[in-house]
Structure formats: structure tokens, C-alpha cells
Design a protein around this motif. Structure first.
Motif, PDB file in Angstrom:
ATOM      1  N   TYR A  60       0.824  -1.207   0.000  1.00  0.00           N
ATOM      2  CA  TYR A  60       0.000   0.000   0.000  1.00  0.00           C
ATOM      3  C   TYR A  60       0.858   1.257   0.000  1.00  0.00           C
ATOM      4  O   TYR A  60       0.535   2.242   0.635  1.00  0.00           O
ATOM      5  CB  TYR A  60      -0.926   0.024   1.210  1.00  0.00           C
ATOM      6  N   ARG A  61       1.957   1.209  -0.715  1.00  0.00           N
ATOM      7  CA  ARG A  61       2.884   2.330  -0.713  1.00  0.00           C
ATOM      8  C   ARG A  61       2.337   3.474  -1.567  1.00  0.00           C
ATOM      9  O   ARG A  61       2.039   3.307  -2.738  1.00  0.00           O
ATOM     10  CB  ARG A  61       4.225   1.873  -1.246  1.00  0.00           C
ATOM     11  N   PHE A  62       2.188   4.630  -0.928  1.00  0.00           N
ATOM     12  CA  PHE A  62       1.769   5.847  -1.596  1.00  0.00           C
ATOM     13  C   PHE A  62       2.832   6.900  -1.349  1.00  0.00           C
ATOM     14  O   PHE A  62       3.662   6.773  -0.452  1.00  0.00           O
ATOM     15  CB  PHE A  62       0.446   6.378  -1.013  1.00  0.00           C
ATOM     16  N   ASP A  63       2.759   7.957  -2.104  1.00  0.00           N
ATOM     17  CA  ASP A  63       3.586   9.116  -1.848  1.00  0.00           C
ATOM     18  C   ASP A  63       3.192   9.650  -0.472  1.00  0.00           C
ATOM     19  O   ASP A  63       1.996   9.739  -0.144  1.00  0.00           O
ATOM     20  CB  ASP A  63       3.338  10.166  -2.935  1.00  0.00           C
ATOM     21  N   LEU A  64       4.157   9.995   0.346  1.00  0.00           N
ATOM     22  CA  LEU A  64       3.828  10.437   1.707  1.00  0.00           C
ATOM     23  C   LEU A  64       3.066  11.750   1.735  1.00  0.00           C
ATOM     24  O   LEU A  64       2.331  12.018   2.674  1.00  0.00           O
ATOM     25  CB  LEU A  64       5.096  10.528   2.557  1.00  0.00           C
ATOM     26  N   THR A  65       3.197  12.555   0.713  1.00  0.00           N
ATOM     27  CA  THR A  65       2.376  13.758   0.649  1.00  0.00           C
ATOM     28  C   THR A  65       0.913  13.381   0.469  1.00  0.00           C
ATOM     29  O   THR A  65       0.026  13.988   1.073  1.00  0.00           O
ATOM     30  CB  THR A  65       2.852  14.680  -0.498  1.00  0.00           C
ATOM     31  N   ALA A  66       0.642  12.346  -0.322  1.00  0.00           N
ATOM     32  CA  ALA A  66      -0.736  11.857  -0.496  1.00  0.00           C
ATOM     33  C   ALA A  66      -1.275  11.319   0.821  1.00  0.00           C
ATOM     34  O   ALA A  66      -2.433  11.587   1.195  1.00  0.00           O
ATOM     35  CB  ALA A  66      -0.793  10.787  -1.573  1.00  0.00           C
ATOM     36  N   TRP A  67      -0.448  10.578   1.568  1.00  0.00           N
ATOM     37  CA  TRP A  67      -0.868  10.098   2.884  1.00  0.00           C
ATOM     38  C   TRP A  67      -1.160  11.282   3.794  1.00  0.00           C
ATOM     39  O   TRP A  67      -2.103  11.256   4.581  1.00  0.00           O
ATOM     40  CB  TRP A  67       0.230   9.241   3.535  1.00  0.00           C
ATOM     41  N   GLY A  68      -0.327  12.307   3.713  1.00  0.00           N
ATOM     42  CA  GLY A  68      -0.532  13.489   4.541  1.00  0.00           C
ATOM     43  C   GLY A  68      -1.872  14.146   4.272  1.00  0.00           C
ATOM     44  O   GLY A  68      -2.603  14.484   5.209  1.00  0.00           O
ATOM     45  N   TRP A  69      -2.215  14.316   3.003  1.00  0.00           N
ATOM     46  CA  TRP A  69      -3.504  14.927   2.667  1.00  0.00           C
ATOM     47  C   TRP A  69      -4.661  14.043   3.106  1.00  0.00           C
ATOM     48  O   TRP A  69      -5.676  14.540   3.596  1.00  0.00           O
ATOM     49  CB  TRP A  69      -3.588  15.226   1.167  1.00  0.00           C
ATOM     50  N   LEU A  70      -4.513  12.735   2.946  1.00  0.00           N
ATOM     51  CA  LEU A  70      -5.563  11.808   3.379  1.00  0.00           C
ATOM     52  C   LEU A  70      -5.811  11.934   4.876  1.00  0.00           C
ATOM     53  O   LEU A  70      -6.951  12.055   5.332  1.00  0.00           O
ATOM     54  CB  LEU A  70      -5.185  10.366   3.020  1.00  0.00           C
ATOM     55  N   HIS A  71      -4.744  11.932   5.661  1.00  0.00           N
ATOM     56  CA  HIS A  71      -4.891  12.038   7.115  1.00  0.00           C
ATOM     57  C   HIS A  71      -5.413  13.415   7.531  1.00  0.00           C
ATOM     58  O   HIS A  71      -6.186  13.523   8.484  1.00  0.00           O
ATOM     59  CB  HIS A  71      -3.566  11.739   7.815  1.00  0.00           C
ATOM     60  N   LEU A  72      -5.001  14.444   6.831  1.00  0.00           N
ATOM     61  CA  LEU A  72      -5.471  15.791   7.160  1.00  0.00           C
ATOM     62  C   LEU A  72      -6.981  15.915   6.943  1.00  0.00           C
ATOM     63  O   LEU A  72      -7.716  16.374   7.837  1.00  0.00           O
ATOM     64  CB  LEU A  72      -4.734  16.829   6.312  1.00  0.00           C
ATOM     65  N   VAL A  73      -7.461  15.471   5.799  1.00  0.00           N
ATOM     66  CA  VAL A  73      -8.896  15.553   5.500  1.00  0.00           C
ATOM     67  C   VAL A  73      -9.694  14.667   6.458  1.00  0.00           C
ATOM     68  O   VAL A  73     -10.729  15.088   6.998  1.00  0.00           O
ATOM     69  CB  VAL A  73      -9.153  15.167   4.025  1.00  0.00           C
ATOM     70  N   LEU A  74      -9.204  13.460   6.698  1.00  0.00           N
ATOM     71  CA  LEU A  74      -9.897  12.562   7.620  1.00  0.00           C
ATOM     72  C   LEU A  74      -9.914  13.121   9.036  1.00  0.00           C
ATOM     73  O   LEU A  74     -10.917  13.028   9.745  1.00  0.00           O
ATOM     74  CB  LEU A  74      -9.233  11.179   7.599  1.00  0.00           C
ATOM     75  N   GLY A  75      -8.832  13.749   9.460  1.00  0.00           N
ATOM     76  CA  GLY A  75      -8.782  14.346  10.794  1.00  0.00           C
ATOM     77  C   GLY A  75      -9.789  15.460  10.968  1.00  0.00           C
ATOM     78  O   GLY A  75     -10.459  15.558  12.008  1.00  0.00           O
TER      79      GLY A  75
END
Length: 143
Positions: A60-75
Motif C-alpha cells: 500500500y505504498r503511496f507518496d507520503l504527501t498523499a498520505w498526509g492529505w488523506l490524514h489531514l482531510v480525515l482528521g
């Protein structure tokens, strides 16, 4: 059974038409208000410093910036659901269960990047789902 002045009956409407919340729902709302900002902080870290986390070879490797945006929106969504629950909004409980479930899945997928953080937030998400799903509007709260 009659209620005493300090007793809350789940599903009852309080002043202003807001749904009165029981202790487990209040607890879940408070934990959502904790889990959400933790996800926001993780998201900001992933966006600003995407080299902080060192990902191994992972399916499930994604660009960490994409993970960052995912966690930000979910938060942000978790905080909104927590605020909805604490305000006695009818949509808050369902939103809290769904968003905590999504958060649990994303944290599971994030375990190889930052395992201790992910496991702690996964535990919070499980407690949220448990507390919100045990609500039964017809049950009496007996003290």
C-alpha cells in the motif's frame, strides 16, 4: 420508569431540539475530538516533511504527501463528527462510526510507516466504534 433530574434517557430531545447524549456517546465524542487532531498533525507532518517517515517496500505504498492529505482531510472530518456528537446532532453518531472505521483502515495501512502511532490511533478508533455502536434509543438509563 421515571427519571430523576440528573438522569439522561438516550434518544430524548433536550433544549433546542438537540438529542441528549449518554455517557458512552459523550466519551466517544471526546475521543473523536482527540483522534481527529492527531490525524491532522500526522497529515501536516506528512505534507510538510514527507521524508520524515521511511517507508519500507510495502503493497500500500503511496507518496507520503498523499498520505498526509488523506490524514489531514480525515482528521478534520473526525473533529466535525465529534463536534456533532457532543452537540447532540442526529447525524453525529453515524458519521462518527463511519469515519472512525475509515480512520482505522487508513491507520492499519499506515502501520509500516509509523507503527506505534498507528496502533495507538487504531485503538482509539476501535473504542469510538464500540462506544457509538452500543447506543440503543429505547433503553432506559438506570442510575
Amino acid at each position: 420508569m421515571a427519571t430523576t433530574p440528573g438522569q439522561v434517557r438516550p434518544g430524548q430531545r433536550g433544549p433546542g431540539g438537540a438529542e441528549r447524549i449518554d455517557g458512552a456517546s459523550m466519551f466517544a465524542g471526546a475521543i473523536l475530538m482527540l483522534s481527529g487532531p492527531l490525524s491532522v498533525l500526522l497529515g501536516i507532518t506528512g505534507i510538510a516533511h514527507d521524508t520524515l517517515f521511511s517507508p519500507p517496500g510495502y503493497v500500500y505504498r503511496f507518496d507520503l504527501t498523499a498520505w498526509g492529505w488523506l490524514h489531514l482531510v480525515l482528521g478534520v472530518a473526525l473533529v466535525a463528527a465529534g463536534a456533532g456528537i457532543l452537540a447532540g446532532k442526529s447525524w453525529g453518531r453515524a458519521a462518527g462510526i463511519v469515519l472512525a472505521g475509515i480512520s482505522l483502515i487508513t491507520q492499519f495501512m499506515f502501520v509500516p510507516y509509523y507503527p506505534v502511532w498507528s496502533i495507538i490511533v487504531m485503538t482509539l478508533d476501535l473504542v469510538i466504534v464500540w462506544a457509538l455502536s452500543r447506543f440503543h434509543p429505547a433503553a432506559d438509563v438506570r442510575g
